[in-house]
Design an enzyme around this catalytic site. Structure first.
Site, PDB file in Angstrom:
ATOM      1  N   ALA A  67       0.857  -1.179   0.000  1.00 56.24           N
ATOM      2  CA  ALA A  67       0.000   0.000   0.000  1.00 56.24           C
ATOM      3  C   ALA A  67       0.894   1.229   0.000  1.00 56.24           C
ATOM      4  CB  ALA A  67      -0.904  -0.014   1.225  1.00 56.24           C
ATOM      5  N   GLY A 110       0.794  -5.094   1.000  1.00 58.04           N
ATOM      6  CA  GLY A 110      -0.442  -5.219   0.224  1.00 58.04           C
ATOM      7  C   GLY A 110      -0.213  -5.882  -1.128  1.00 58.04           C
ATOM      8  N   GLU A 113      -0.249  -9.454  -0.390  1.00 54.60           N
ATOM      9  CA  GLU A 113      -1.648  -9.794  -0.060  1.00 54.60           C
ATOM     10  C   GLU A 113      -2.512  -9.852  -1.320  1.00 54.60           C
ATOM     11  OE1 GLU A 113      -1.732  -6.628   2.839  1.00 54.60           O
ATOM     12  OE2 GLU A 113      -2.088  -8.070   4.445  1.00 54.60           O
TER      13      GLU A 113
HETATM   14  N1  DAK Z   1       4.620   3.240  -0.704  1.00 58.95           N
HETATM   15  C1  DAK Z   1       4.994   4.402  -1.268  1.00 58.95           C
HETATM   16  N2  DAK Z   1       6.097   4.548  -2.008  1.00 58.95           N
HETATM   17  C2  DAK Z   1       6.867   3.461  -2.177  1.00 58.95           C
HETATM   18  C3  DAK Z   1       6.547   2.199  -1.618  1.00 58.95           C
HETATM   19  C4  DAK Z   1       5.352   2.127  -0.857  1.00 58.95           C
HETATM   20  N3  DAK Z   1       4.929   0.978  -0.324  1.00 58.95           N
HETATM   21  N4  DAK Z   1       7.510   1.324  -1.954  1.00 58.95           N
HETATM   22  C5  DAK Z   1       8.398   2.000  -2.714  1.00 58.95           C
HETATM   23  N5  DAK Z   1       7.999   3.268  -2.851  1.00 58.95           N
HETATM   24  C6  DAK Z   1       8.687   4.341  -3.593  1.00 58.95           C
HETATM   25  C7  DAK Z   1       9.923   4.811  -2.845  1.00 58.95           C
HETATM   26  O1  DAK Z   1       9.571   5.739  -1.845  1.00 58.95           O
HETATM   27  C8  DAK Z   1      10.710   5.418  -3.980  1.00 58.95           C
HETATM   28  O2  DAK Z   1      10.154   6.681  -4.268  1.00 58.95           O
HETATM   29  P1  DAK Z   1      11.116   7.989  -4.502  1.00 58.95           P
HETATM   30  O3  DAK Z   1      11.978   8.088  -3.304  1.00 58.95           O
HETATM   31  O4  DAK Z   1      11.867   7.632  -5.767  1.00 58.95           O
HETATM   32  O5  DAK Z   1      10.132   9.106  -4.674  1.00 58.95           O
HETATM   33  C9  DAK Z   1      10.396   4.500  -5.166  1.00 58.95           C
HETATM   34  O6  DAK Z   1       9.177   3.830  -4.825  1.00 58.95           O
HETATM   35  C10 DAK Z   1      11.484   3.443  -5.398  1.00 58.95           C
HETATM   36  O7  DAK Z   1      11.704   2.773  -4.162  1.00 58.95           O
HETATM   37  P2  DAK Z   1      13.155   2.654  -3.468  1.00 58.95           P
HETATM   38  O8  DAK Z   1      14.022   3.779  -3.876  1.00 58.95           O
HETATM   39  O9  DAK Z   1      12.906   2.441  -2.007  1.00 58.95           O
HETATM   40  O10 DAK Z   1      13.692   1.325  -4.158  1.00 58.95           O
HETATM   41  P3  DAK Z   1      14.692   0.240  -3.549  1.00 58.95           P
HETATM   42  O11 DAK Z   1      14.983  -0.707  -4.643  1.00 58.95           O
HETATM   43  O12 DAK Z   1      15.820   0.895  -2.826  1.00 58.95           O
HETATM   44  O13 DAK Z   1      13.827  -0.531  -2.416  1.00 58.95           O
HETATM   45  C11 DAK Z   1      11.885  -1.679  -1.591  1.00 58.95           C
HETATM   46  C12 DAK Z   1      12.721  -1.272  -2.824  1.00 58.95           C
HETATM   47  C13 DAK Z   1      10.615  -2.348  -2.116  1.00 58.95           C
HETATM   48  C14 DAK Z   1      12.652  -2.671  -0.729  1.00 58.95           C
HETATM   49  C15 DAK Z   1      11.542  -0.410  -0.759  1.00 58.95           C
HETATM   50  O14 DAK Z   1      10.966   0.583  -1.640  1.00 58.95           O
HETATM   51  C16 DAK Z   1      10.561  -0.662   0.343  1.00 58.95           C
HETATM   52  O15 DAK Z   1      10.913  -1.159   1.420  1.00 58.95           O
HETATM   53  N6  DAK Z   1       9.288  -0.283   0.126  1.00 58.95           N
HETATM   54  C17 DAK Z   1       8.249  -0.372   1.147  1.00 58.95           C
HETATM   55  C18 DAK Z   1       7.777  -1.796   1.308  1.00 58.95           C
HETATM   56  C19 DAK Z   1       6.731  -1.901   2.417  1.00 58.95           C
HETATM   57  O16 DAK Z   1       6.970  -1.583   3.571  1.00 58.95           O
HETATM   58  N7  DAK Z   1       5.553  -2.307   2.031  1.00 58.95           N
HETATM   59  C20 DAK Z   1       4.399  -2.473   2.962  1.00 58.95           C
HETATM   60  C21 DAK Z   1       3.574  -1.192   3.016  1.00 58.95           C
HETATM   61  S1  DAK Z   1       2.209  -1.292   4.149  1.00 58.95           S
HETATM   62  C22 DAK Z   1      -5.419  -2.746   3.946  1.00 58.95           C
HETATM   63  C23 DAK Z   1      -4.978  -2.859   2.651  1.00 58.95           C
HETATM   64  C24 DAK Z   1      -3.620  -2.890   2.390  1.00 58.95           C
HETATM   65  C25 DAK Z   1      -2.711  -2.755   3.416  1.00 58.95           C
HETATM   66  C26 DAK Z   1      -3.165  -2.668   4.685  1.00 58.95           C
HETATM   67  C27 DAK Z   1      -4.514  -2.636   4.971  1.00 58.95           C
HETATM   68  N8  DAK Z   1      -6.842  -2.765   4.236  1.00 58.95           N
HETATM   69  C28 DAK Z   1      -7.739  -3.147   3.223  1.00 58.95           C
HETATM   70  C29 DAK Z   1      -7.307  -2.546   5.567  1.00 58.95           C
HETATM   71  C30 DAK Z   1      -1.301  -2.781   3.095  1.00 58.95           C
HETATM   72  C31 DAK Z   1      -0.323  -2.201   3.827  1.00 58.95           C
HETATM   73  C32 DAK Z   1       1.034  -2.147   3.267  1.00 58.95           C
HETATM   74  O17 DAK Z   1       1.317  -2.676   2.231  1.00 58.95           O
END
Ligand code: DAK
Length: 259
Positions: A67, A110, A113
């Site tokens: 997400a 997400g 998921e």
């Molecule tokens: N959200 C927003 N931006 C994101 C992102 C994310 N999840 N993942 C990556 N990006 C963005 C980065 O901020 C970066 O943007 P800029 O800095 O260039 O503006 C760009 O994408 C490229 O990412 P990186 O520079 O970080 O690339 P790397 O190769 O260094 O790293 C990475 C890739 C995937 C390991 C890293 O980006 C990362 O850790 N991303 C976050 C992963 C994460 O934590 N995901 C879980 C998010 S929480 C629900 C529905 C859904 C959900 C919950 C409830 N309901 C229906 C109730 C879901 C929740 C989640 O998913």
């Protein structure tokens, strides 16, 4: 069908539709608009008699990195409840036709998921699956604690959810999370091949068989999803959620306090 964050091909070949998540710069982070578009596209494909199987994919680098953290970072628990993203996810879950996730690169949070909400997963050798929400001060909220546990078993799900560490495609295959792993250049072809085998069957029998397989755990799953969602929303009342997501946005390590 014209959308901003997804591309839809209702007939990539006869009876097979393809939906591509298309926010490449953000690694296909699932913002609310993208999820709304996906819901609308799937509803329309589900209602289209020509379509028998739907493939959801991203690009080589990312299926979806979760997400959109930037969109969620400042939200309160009440905001999250009111946004009620769950109705969108629920509507996707009600798709009657088989959904195949063709996954390359990151399928995180997400994104993982969403791939598990599909009925089958074809993965590229470079696919990485994970539920890293714990690293930003929250927990999975769209089935990660429920479907992952059913797919890979308690011990492996616990490790993935509590550490946030990723697993690679071969691990995902050996854990039973994915159906096949193929070289990167073939993952979409392989998904189409699988879709073709299903599309050759009676669509009504396929639909009923999908419904029946899902029945094995639907009632219990519903309760689990509800419990998970409440806990996910509640975490938006914590300082650690604010710190974890701010740290991601500011590209630094979070300092969690347990409050
Ligand atoms: N959200 C927003 N931006 C994101 C992102 C994310 N999840 N993942 C990556 N990006 C963005 C980065 O901020 C970066 O943007 P800029 O800095 O260039 O503006 C760009 O994408 C490229 O990412 P990186 O520079 O970080 O690339 P790397 O190769 O260094 O790293 C990475 C890739 C995937 C390991 C890293 O980006 C990362 O850790 N991303 C976050 C992963 C994460 O934590 N995901 C879980 C998010 S929480 C629900 C529905 C859904 C959900 C919950 C409830 N309901 C229906 C109730 C879901 C929740 C989640 O998913």
């Amino acid at each position: 069908m014209n959308f901003e964050f997804i591309l839809v091909e209702p007939a990539i070949e006869k009876h097979i539709a393809l939906v591509r998540l298309n926010r490449p710069k953000e690694l296909n982070a699932l913002n609310l608009q993208l999820m709304g578009e996906l819901r609308d596209a799937l509803k329309s494909l589900d209602d289209n008699d020509e379509v028998r199987v739907i493939i959801i994919t991203g690009n080589e680098r990312a299926f979806a990195a979760g997400a959109d953290i930037k969109q969620m970072a400042g939200k309160t628990a009440i905001d999250m409840l009111q946004i009620d993203q769950f109705s969108t996810w629920d509507s996707i879950r009600k798709t009657k036709k088989p959904l195949i996730a063709a996954v390359s690169g990151f399928a995180l949070g997400g994104g993982c998921e969403l791939s598990m909400l599909c009925d089958m997963i074809v993965a590229s050798e470079n696919a990485k699956f994970g539920q890293p929400e714990i690293k930003i001060g929250v927990m999975p909220g769209a089935g990660g604690t429920q479907r992952l546990t059913r797919a890979v078993g308690k011990a492996r799900a616990m490790e993935m959810v509590l550490t946030g560490n990723f697993i690679n495609a071969q691990e995902a295959l050996s854990y039973g999370l994915v159906n096949r792993v193929v070289p990167e250049e073939l993952y979409l072809d392989e998904a189409i091949k699988l879709a073709r085998d299903i599309a050759a069957q009676s669509p009504i029998a396929v639909q009923m068989a999908k419904e029946s397989v899902n029945k094995t755990y639907e009632n219990h799953l519903q309760e689990g999803l509800f419990f998970e969602r409440k806990n996910f929303y509640m975490l938006f009342a914590s300082e650690d959620q604010k710190e974890g997501m701010a740290a991601f946005v500011e590209k630094r390590k979070p300092d969690f306090k347990g409050r």
